[in-house]
Design an enzyme around this catalytic site. Structure first.
Site, mmCIF file in Angstrom:
data_model
loop_
_atom_site.group_PDB
_atom_site.id
_atom_site.type_symbol
_atom_site.label_atom_id
_atom_site.label_comp_id
_atom_site.label_asym_id
_atom_site.label_seq_id
_atom_site.Cartn_x
_atom_site.Cartn_y
_atom_site.Cartn_z
ATOM 1 N N HIS A 1 0.877 -1.172 0.000
ATOM 2 C CA HIS A 1 0.000 0.000 0.000
ATOM 3 C C HIS A 1 0.911 1.218 0.000
ATOM 4 O O HIS A 1 1.130 1.835 1.037
ATOM 5 C CB HIS A 1 -0.939 -0.035 1.202
ATOM 6 C CG HIS A 1 -1.987 -1.102 1.084
ATOM 7 N ND1 HIS A 1 -3.118 -0.921 0.333
ATOM 8 C CD2 HIS A 1 -2.072 -2.347 1.575
ATOM 9 C CE1 HIS A 1 -3.868 -2.010 0.385
ATOM 10 N NE2 HIS A 1 -3.253 -2.897 1.141
ATOM 11 N N LYS A 2 1.466 1.540 -1.166
ATOM 12 C CA LYS A 2 2.472 2.610 -1.263
ATOM 13 C C LYS A 2 2.022 3.871 -0.540
ATOM 14 O O LYS A 2 2.770 4.437 0.251
ATOM 15 C CB LYS A 2 2.742 2.942 -2.744
ATOM 16 C CG LYS A 2 3.807 2.030 -3.375
ATOM 17 C CD LYS A 2 4.078 2.341 -4.826
ATOM 18 C CE LYS A 2 4.565 3.757 -5.057
ATOM 19 N NZ LYS A 2 5.712 4.148 -4.209
ATOM 20 N N TRP B 1 -0.834 4.296 1.644
ATOM 21 C CA TRP B 1 -1.318 4.138 3.020
ATOM 22 C C TRP B 1 -0.189 3.822 3.997
ATOM 23 O O TRP B 1 -0.313 4.101 5.192
ATOM 24 C CB TRP B 1 -2.437 3.105 3.083
ATOM 25 C CG TRP B 1 -3.701 3.686 2.530
ATOM 26 C CD1 TRP B 1 -4.305 3.385 1.334
ATOM 27 C CD2 TRP B 1 -4.487 4.728 3.119
ATOM 28 N NE1 TRP B 1 -5.426 4.165 1.158
ATOM 29 C CE2 TRP B 1 -5.559 5.005 2.241
ATOM 30 C CE3 TRP B 1 -4.391 5.462 4.306
ATOM 31 C CZ2 TRP B 1 -6.533 5.971 2.521
ATOM 32 C CZ3 TRP B 1 -5.357 6.419 4.589
ATOM 33 C CH2 TRP B 1 -6.412 6.669 3.699
ATOM 34 N N VAL C 1 -13.075 9.234 -8.901
ATOM 35 C CA VAL C 1 -12.221 9.698 -10.017
ATOM 36 C C VAL C 1 -12.863 9.188 -11.299
ATOM 37 O O VAL C 1 -13.237 8.005 -11.368
ATOM 38 C CB VAL C 1 -10.783 9.156 -9.858
ATOM 39 C CG1 VAL C 1 -9.944 9.503 -11.089
ATOM 40 C CG2 VAL C 1 -10.136 9.715 -8.596
ATOM 41 N N SER D 1 -5.870 5.232 -12.182
ATOM 42 C CA SER D 1 -4.436 4.883 -12.079
ATOM 43 C C SER D 1 -3.530 6.027 -12.559
ATOM 44 O O SER D 1 -2.413 5.808 -12.982
ATOM 45 C CB SER D 1 -4.129 3.594 -12.851
ATOM 46 O OG SER D 1 -4.257 3.799 -14.239
ATOM 47 N N LYS D 2 -4.046 7.274 -12.449
ATOM 48 C CA LYS D 2 -3.164 8.438 -12.591
ATOM 49 C C LYS D 2 -2.708 8.873 -11.200
ATOM 50 O O LYS D 2 -2.190 9.971 -11.030
ATOM 51 C CB LYS D 2 -3.929 9.592 -13.248
ATOM 52 C CG LYS D 2 -3.996 9.527 -14.783
ATOM 53 C CD LYS D 2 -4.732 10.766 -15.311
ATOM 54 C CE LYS D 2 -4.706 10.835 -16.828
ATOM 55 N NZ LYS D 2 -3.387 11.125 -17.397
ATOM 56 N N ARG D 3 -3.018 8.047 -10.196
ATOM 57 C CA ARG D 3 -2.646 8.355 -8.810
ATOM 58 C C ARG D 3 -3.253 9.684 -8.361
ATOM 59 O O ARG D 3 -2.616 10.459 -7.640
ATOM 60 C CB ARG D 3 -1.114 8.371 -8.641
ATOM 61 C CG ARG D 3 -0.408 7.107 -9.083
ATOM 62 C CD ARG D 3 -0.752 5.873 -8.295
ATOM 63 N NE ARG D 3 -0.294 5.911 -6.905
ATOM 64 C CZ ARG D 3 -0.679 5.040 -5.969
ATOM 65 N NH1 ARG D 3 -1.570 4.097 -6.266
ATOM 66 N NH2 ARG D 3 -0.222 5.119 -4.737
ATOM 67 N N LEU E 1 -23.131 7.081 4.972
ATOM 68 C CA LEU E 1 -24.025 7.099 3.815
ATOM 69 C C LEU E 1 -23.314 6.551 2.584
ATOM 70 O O LEU E 1 -22.097 6.664 2.491
ATOM 71 C CB LEU E 1 -24.506 8.535 3.567
ATOM 72 C CG LEU E 1 -25.234 9.160 4.754
ATOM 73 C CD1 LEU E 1 -25.500 10.628 4.473
ATOM 74 C CD2 LEU E 1 -26.527 8.402 5.030
HETATM 75 C C1 LIG Z 1 -26.994 -2.576 -5.636
HETATM 76 O O1 LIG Z 1 -26.170 -1.598 -6.214
HETATM 77 C C2 LIG Z 1 -24.864 -1.524 -5.784
HETATM 78 C C3 LIG Z 1 -24.116 -0.493 -6.341
HETATM 79 C C4 LIG Z 1 -22.783 -0.367 -5.957
HETATM 80 C C5 LIG Z 1 -22.197 -1.220 -5.014
HETATM 81 C C6 LIG Z 1 -22.972 -2.235 -4.454
HETATM 82 C C7 LIG Z 1 -22.379 -3.180 -3.447
HETATM 83 C C8 LIG Z 1 -21.913 -2.375 -2.252
HETATM 84 N N1 LIG Z 1 -20.755 -1.922 -2.223
HETATM 85 N N2 LIG Z 1 -22.830 -2.157 -1.237
HETATM 86 C C9 LIG Z 1 -22.484 -1.456 -0.102
HETATM 87 O O2 LIG Z 1 -21.403 -0.912 0.067
HETATM 88 C C10 LIG Z 1 -23.514 -1.421 0.972
HETATM 89 C C11 LIG Z 1 -24.309 -2.521 1.229
HETATM 90 C C12 LIG Z 1 -25.230 -2.449 2.293
HETATM 91 C C13 LIG Z 1 -25.328 -1.280 3.059
HETATM 92 N N3 LIG Z 1 -24.544 -0.194 2.780
HETATM 93 C C14 LIG Z 1 -23.670 -0.264 1.766
HETATM 94 O O3 LIG Z 1 -22.879 0.827 1.498
HETATM 95 C C15 LIG Z 1 -23.376 2.087 1.931
HETATM 96 C C16 LIG Z 1 -22.442 2.610 3.010
HETATM 97 C C17 LIG Z 1 -21.080 2.961 2.424
HETATM 98 N N4 LIG Z 1 -21.216 3.889 1.293
HETATM 99 C C18 LIG Z 1 -22.045 3.321 0.213
HETATM 100 C C19 LIG Z 1 -23.439 3.005 0.717
HETATM 101 C C20 LIG Z 1 -24.322 -2.385 -4.825
#
Ligand SMILES: COc1cccc(CC(=N)NC(=O)c2cccnc2OC2CCNCC2)c1
Length: 389
Positions: free
Chosen positions: A3-4, A6, A141, A147-149, A389
């Site tokens: 993790h360069k 972090w 991004v 991957s432009k960092r 959120l």
């Molecule tokens: C169903 O549509 C999606 C679209 C993009 C990603 C995901 C999977 C996912 N990554 N889900 C979550 O991160 C997630 C699943 C259940 C409850 N909260 C969540 O994330 C919240 C909190 C973190 N910020 C994004 C929303 C599902």
């Protein structure tokens, strides 16, 4: 795994896991404000910083469109979060927010918004310490600039602007493992519209299950069953604040909400956040609370449907109504409001009711992180009382 970036940051490092000579708490002390870098970090030549004033409809639309086309997708790239403009205006402007923490990157030539990162102030209790933090979210991004960092310099820039406001800790989540999660949550889904979920590939028909049997399995009553279950109103803010503060005390990490926070985060807001409470019909005491936020996803490449309407469990408190019944009433009102699916993390007491409410496990995990704050022993999800959120 390298993790360069972090490995250069004040976060729990993998190599330190188990080293109990390191104390819990801040990893680095605050810097005197005069020593905080006064000017923004350098971006690659053809890009420039911009501060996004989210009270401007035009800017809100630019941020909305950047996220709609370039933000987080599920592991199978079938769905992409599609936060609404109204949701973003709400999520980014809580009491005490700083416009300077709403940071964009524009291409100098076209002036197009090509990246974004945000912070909002929050008081988070970690065990018995209330810490002023920044909640970092919506790092995005443009797909063509990956991957432009850019992400590391955007993270350094939001950190610099947070430091200028004399705040030295942060909280954030990610679907990827970085140094070092304070906890790792499973996400769960409860079908409300199983036919659509199967049609779009979100769910699959169970073995030995027909569609009609599946629809019946997930059927819910037309209205909540708990007597006194009603929508939260402004007059309920003091009582809900008391209920929530007492309830959240049991968790190792949780927001330290006051009435102005509750008024912002939990008062119902159309197509953004819904919240309900149980008021005892005779004593008029408020005994329980439940809430969920609205986060639709774009359905990528489906002829029939373009949007998945998803509700995400937010904060729930049960002191009299069993949590199972309270959450089932939340499912019932979410179905009434035409949500397709109700999502939840296994945080707080959720794990105890998910299976019985017919949630199925999702195929991914959400990792929680603190910046510049060590917690030697990672938490169980049930010890976490913070929903981002
Ligand atoms: C169903 O549509 C999606 C679209 C993009 C990603 C995901 C999977 C996912 N990554 N889900 C979550 O991160 C997630 C699943 C259940 C409850 N909260 C969540 O994330 C919240 C909190 C973190 N910020 C994004 C929303 C599902």
């Amino acid at each position: 795994k390298r993790h360069k970036f972090w490995e250069t940051q004040p976060v729990g490092q993998f190599k330190d896991i188990g080293d109990s000579s390191l104390p819990d708490g801040p990893i680095e002390p605050p810097t005197p404000l005069s020593e905080v870098k006064q000017e923004p970090y350098n971006l690659p030549n053809s890009y420039e910083w911009t501060t996004c004033d989210m009270s401007s409809e035009e800017i809100c639309i630019e941020v909305y469109n950047l996220l709609k086309n370039n933000y987080v997708e599920d592991d199978e790239n079938l769905f992409r979060f599609n936060y609404s403009k109204e949701f973003l205006g709400w999520a980014l402007r809580p009491p005490g927010y700083f416009t300077s923490w709403h940071i964009g990157v524009r291409a100098k030539a076209s002036k197009k918004l090509v990246a974004f990162i945000s912070g909002i102030p929050a008081r988070i209790r970690v065990r018995d310490e209330v810490v002023k933090m920044a909640e970092i979210n919506f790092l995005c991004v443009h797909k063509k600039l990956r991957s432009k960092r850019l992400a590391p310099v955007m993270i350094k820039e939001v950190t610099r602007r947070v430091h200028l406001e004399n705040i030295w800790q942060a909280a954030y989540t990610a679907g990827v493992v970085l140094p070092t999660p304070i906890t790792t949550c499973q996400y769960w889904h409860r079908s409300l519209n199983p036919k659509k979920l199967i049609d779009v590939g979100f769910s699959r028909l169970g073995a030995r299950m027909t569609m009609s049997r599946t629809i019946k399995l997930y059927k819910l009553p037309d209205s909540p069953v708990t007597p006194g279950f009603r929508k939260m109103e402004r007059r309920d803010v003091p009582a809900v604040t008391r209920l929530l503060r007492i309830y959240l005390r049991q968790f190792d990490v949780a927001p330290d909400f006051d009435e102005s926070d509750v008024e912002h985060w939990l008062l119902p807001k159309e197509s953004v956040v819904d919240s309900f409470l149980v008021e005892s019909p005779d004593s008029h005491v408020i005994t329980d609370f439940c809430s969920f936020y609205t986060l639709p996803s774009s359905i990528l490449g489906n002829q029939t449907y373009s949007t998945l309407k998803a509700a995400y469990s937010y904060y729930n408190v049960s002191t009299k109504t069993p949590l199972l019944q309270l959450m089932n009433d939340a499912l019932i009102v979410a179905k009434q409001k035409d949500f397709d699916v109700f999502n939840a993390l296994d945080v707080m007491e959720n794990e105890s009711v998910l299976k019985e409410l017919k949630f199925g496990p999702g195929d991914g995990q959400l990792h929680y992180y603190l910046y510049n704050y060590r917690i030697r022993h990672a938490l169980k999800p049930s010890e976490l009382g913070l929903v981002l959120l």
